[in-house]
Design an enzyme around this catalytic site. Structure first.
Site, PDB file in Angstrom:
ATOM      1  N   THR A 273      52.159  31.138  41.293  1.00 20.51           N
ATOM      2  CA  THR A 273      52.047  29.676  41.287  1.00 20.51           C
ATOM      3  C   THR A 273      50.698  29.291  40.682  1.00 20.51           C
ATOM      4  O   THR A 273      50.443  28.136  40.416  1.00 20.51           O
ATOM      5  CB  THR A 273      52.113  29.137  42.730  1.00 20.51           C
ATOM      6  OG1 THR A 273      51.203  29.878  43.533  1.00 20.51           O
ATOM      7  CG2 THR A 273      53.512  29.267  43.308  1.00 20.51           C
TER       8      THR A 273
ATOM      9  N   LYS B 260      61.967  31.129  40.375  1.00 22.97           N
ATOM     10  CA  LYS B 260      61.452  32.365  39.773  1.00 22.97           C
ATOM     11  C   LYS B 260      62.178  33.595  40.334  1.00 22.97           C
ATOM     12  O   LYS B 260      62.631  34.455  39.583  1.00 22.97           O
ATOM     13  CB  LYS B 260      59.928  32.479  40.018  1.00 22.97           C
ATOM     14  CG  LYS B 260      59.152  31.310  39.428  1.00 22.97           C
ATOM     15  CD  LYS B 260      57.647  31.436  39.626  1.00 22.97           C
ATOM     16  CE  LYS B 260      57.199  31.301  41.053  1.00 22.97           C
ATOM     17  NZ  LYS B 260      57.483  29.984  41.660  1.00 22.97           N
ATOM     18  N   THR B 261      62.293  33.651  41.661  1.00 20.70           N
ATOM     19  CA  THR B 261      62.961  34.805  42.273  1.00 20.70           C
ATOM     20  C   THR B 261      64.425  34.858  41.843  1.00 20.70           C
ATOM     21  O   THR B 261      64.959  35.933  41.543  1.00 20.70           O
ATOM     22  CB  THR B 261      62.903  34.694  43.818  1.00 20.70           C
ATOM     23  OG1 THR B 261      61.576  34.327  44.191  1.00 20.70           O
ATOM     24  CG2 THR B 261      63.287  35.985  44.490  1.00 20.70           C
TER      25      THR B 261
ATOM     26  N   ASP C 250      56.150  38.829  43.864  1.00 19.59           N
ATOM     27  CA  ASP C 250      55.879  37.407  44.021  1.00 19.59           C
ATOM     28  C   ASP C 250      54.388  37.235  44.325  1.00 19.59           C
ATOM     29  O   ASP C 250      53.767  38.158  44.863  1.00 19.59           O
ATOM     30  CB  ASP C 250      56.719  36.885  45.201  1.00 19.59           C
ATOM     31  CG  ASP C 250      56.928  35.392  45.119  1.00 19.59           C
ATOM     32  OD1 ASP C 250      56.539  34.781  44.108  1.00 19.59           O
ATOM     33  OD2 ASP C 250      57.493  34.819  46.072  1.00 19.59           O
TER      34      ASP C 250
ATOM     35  N   ARG D 207      64.303  24.119  45.666  1.00 17.32           N
ATOM     36  CA  ARG D 207      64.217  24.534  47.066  1.00 17.32           C
ATOM     37  C   ARG D 207      64.045  23.322  47.980  1.00 17.32           C
ATOM     38  O   ARG D 207      64.635  23.236  49.045  1.00 17.32           O
ATOM     39  CB  ARG D 207      63.082  25.537  47.294  1.00 17.32           C
ATOM     40  CG  ARG D 207      63.013  25.942  48.775  1.00 17.32           C
ATOM     41  CD  ARG D 207      61.903  26.916  49.090  1.00 17.32           C
ATOM     42  NE  ARG D 207      62.177  28.235  48.562  1.00 17.32           N
ATOM     43  CZ  ARG D 207      61.316  28.938  47.839  1.00 17.32           C
ATOM     44  NH1 ARG D 207      60.134  28.433  47.553  1.00 17.32           N
ATOM     45  NH2 ARG D 207      61.639  30.124  47.389  1.00 17.32           N
TER      46      ARG D 207
HETATM   47  P1  ADP Z   1      60.709  30.587  43.597  1.00 21.89           P
HETATM   48  O1  ADP Z   1      60.888  32.079  43.508  1.00 21.89           O
HETATM   49  O2  ADP Z   1      60.246  29.989  42.311  1.00 21.89           O
HETATM   50  O3  ADP Z   1      59.860  30.149  44.770  1.00 21.89           O
HETATM   51  P2  ADP Z   1      63.558  30.645  44.216  1.00 21.89           P
HETATM   52  O4  ADP Z   1      64.096  31.386  43.056  1.00 21.89           O
HETATM   53  O5  ADP Z   1      63.426  31.389  45.491  1.00 21.89           O
HETATM   54  O6  ADP Z   1      62.156  29.951  43.836  1.00 21.89           O
HETATM   55  O7  ADP Z   1      64.475  29.345  44.401  1.00 21.89           O
HETATM   56  C1  ADP Z   1      64.576  28.671  45.639  1.00 21.89           C
HETATM   57  C2  ADP Z   1      65.998  28.214  45.856  1.00 21.89           C
HETATM   58  O8  ADP Z   1      66.259  27.107  45.002  1.00 21.89           O
HETATM   59  C3  ADP Z   1      67.067  29.258  45.490  1.00 21.89           C
HETATM   60  O9  ADP Z   1      67.520  29.946  46.572  1.00 21.89           O
HETATM   61  C4  ADP Z   1      68.205  28.442  44.926  1.00 21.89           C
HETATM   62  O10 ADP Z   1      69.087  28.087  45.982  1.00 21.89           O
HETATM   63  C5  ADP Z   1      67.549  27.204  44.412  1.00 21.89           C
HETATM   64  N1  ADP Z   1      67.385  27.214  42.955  1.00 21.89           N
HETATM   65  C6  ADP Z   1      66.273  27.542  42.269  1.00 21.89           C
HETATM   66  N2  ADP Z   1      66.443  27.363  40.946  1.00 21.89           N
HETATM   67  C7  ADP Z   1      67.699  26.902  40.787  1.00 21.89           C
HETATM   68  C8  ADP Z   1      68.476  26.516  39.638  1.00 21.89           C
HETATM   69  N3  ADP Z   1      67.930  26.539  38.419  1.00 21.89           N
HETATM   70  N4  ADP Z   1      69.739  26.108  39.841  1.00 21.89           N
HETATM   71  C9  ADP Z   1      70.265  26.059  41.095  1.00 21.89           C
HETATM   72  N5  ADP Z   1      69.579  26.391  42.211  1.00 21.89           N
HETATM   73  C10 ADP Z   1      68.316  26.816  42.072  1.00 21.89           C
END
Ligand code: ADP
Length: 331
Positions: free
Chosen positions: A160, A66-67, A111, A219
């Site tokens: 979430t 998401k981030t 977030d 992640r």
């Molecule tokens: P969330 O915000 O949903 O908790 P993040 O965007 O922080 O997740 O993603 C966590 C890590 O996973 C990122 O730093 C990245 O390295 C990896 N990641 C997430 N989505 C992808 C994707 N679609 N392709 C490649 N790497 C990804």
């Protein structure tokens, strides 16, 4: 996963996230529909000459990307991005400071927006609708309200727990996107890309093993890769092989489904102390010595996803699959 327990772990995760975060849309693997729709919204807003695209809500488990999506949007829109989270904004004044520092067209990413406190939530409604901030300054009889114009920006809320978001807040988002768990193939691509970035030598079989245990979450996949890599560096020449991968997972207590001691504890509690359930969240938390929100946000989503736990109106129930996985008899 339970990993977010110590500050050191948080830092380690954040550093890894930062190092491996995709910088271009092509590097962001999977979630094709979401990516396409977001890009359409951005393009349409540009064509209309809007100062900022509509507010968007991303929901899905932690670590699904998401981030990263918000960062990619800022890059595509060539704007600034400000990142914060619901629990981090404790007072209305703090939120006001963030809002008044935004520039036109910026993205504000919040977030865990479901954890924004009520005062902040109510303060943000007129901002989202009319970019108007009504601030109360002073106390008691001296108190007065000032109206501040906030530059037009796009709020991206991430959660979430969609169900915990209030109706009025949810209604203020123009578009809502659900991020799905990734496929085995997509996670394999992510592991390969991360291995290349980290300079890790790894074969296909080991990539497959890591992906299988990743809970289909980028992640987690990245974190497992790093842990296996560390293991290979200590035990061997740093090259990741299927044998090293197996030994690493055994030592780290990560089983074939990617379950770790925390998940196993929840399943064992449900099976042994509640005879498989149904058990209510409160009772399960007390009996397993875990916090209710940890069960809800960390353990349960994956256990439900792989069909080890079913949520019924009477509580959580362990399925036959869970019994089989733990070699327990289901009668
Ligand atoms: P969330 O915000 O949903 O908790 P993040 O965007 O922080 O997740 O993603 C966590 C890590 O996973 C990122 O730093 C990245 O390295 C990896 N990641 C997430 N989505 C992808 C994707 N679609 N392709 C490649 N790497 C990804």
């Amino acid at each position: 996963m339970t990993k977010k327990t110590t500050p050191e772990q948080m830092d380690e995760d954040q550093t890894l996230d930062l190092a491996l975060r995709p910088k271009r849309w092509e590097e962001y693997i999977g979630q094709e529909k979401v990516k396409r729709n977001i890009r359409i919204i951005i393009e349409a807003a540009e064509k209309r000459g809007d100062k900022a695209p509509e507010h968007m809500l991303f929901h899905g488990n932690s670590g699904l990307g998401k981030t990263t999506l918000a960062y990619l949007m800022a890059k595509e829109m060539k704007t600034g991005i400000r990142i914060t989270s619901g629990p981090a904004v404790k007072k209305a004044g703090e939120l006001a400071a963030i809002l008044t520092n935004l520039s036109e067209g910026d993205i504000l990413f919040i977030d865990e927006i479901h954890r924004l406190n009520k005062v902040c939530e109510e303060m943000i409604y007129p901002v989202l609708e009319e970019f108007n901030l009504n601030l109360v300054v002073g106390n008691g009889p001296m108190a007065r309200t000032v109206d501040l114009k906030i530059p037009q920006f796009t709020l991206i809320g991430a959660t979430t727990q969609l169900a915990l978001l209030s109706g009025p807040l949810r209604n203020r988002f123009g578009a809502t996107f659900r991020l799905e768990p990734y496929s085995q193939k997509e996670i394999e691509k992510i592991v390969k890309r991360s291995a290349d970035l980290l300079g890790v030598e790894i074969d296909k079989e080991s990539i497959k093993k890591i992906a299988e245990r990743s809970r289909f979450t980028p992640r987690v996949a990245n974190r497992l890769l790093k842990r296996v890599r560390d293991f290979a560096q200590v035990k061997k020449d740093g090259k990741v092989t299927p044998e090293i991968t197996d030994t690493a997972f055994k030592n780290l207590n990560v089983d074939k489904k990617g379950l770790e001691s925390g998940d196993i504890n929840i399943l064992n509690t449900l099976i042994e102390k509640f005879d498989g359930g149904p058990a209510g969240l409160k009772a399960l938390a007390a009996a397993s010595n875990e916090r209710q929100d940890t069960i809800l946000e960390i353990y349960e989503p994956y256990l439900v996803q792989i069909d080890f736990i079913k949520r019924t109106s009477r509580g959580r129930v362990a399925t036959k699959k869970a019994y089989d996985h733990l070699n327990k008899s289901y009668d």
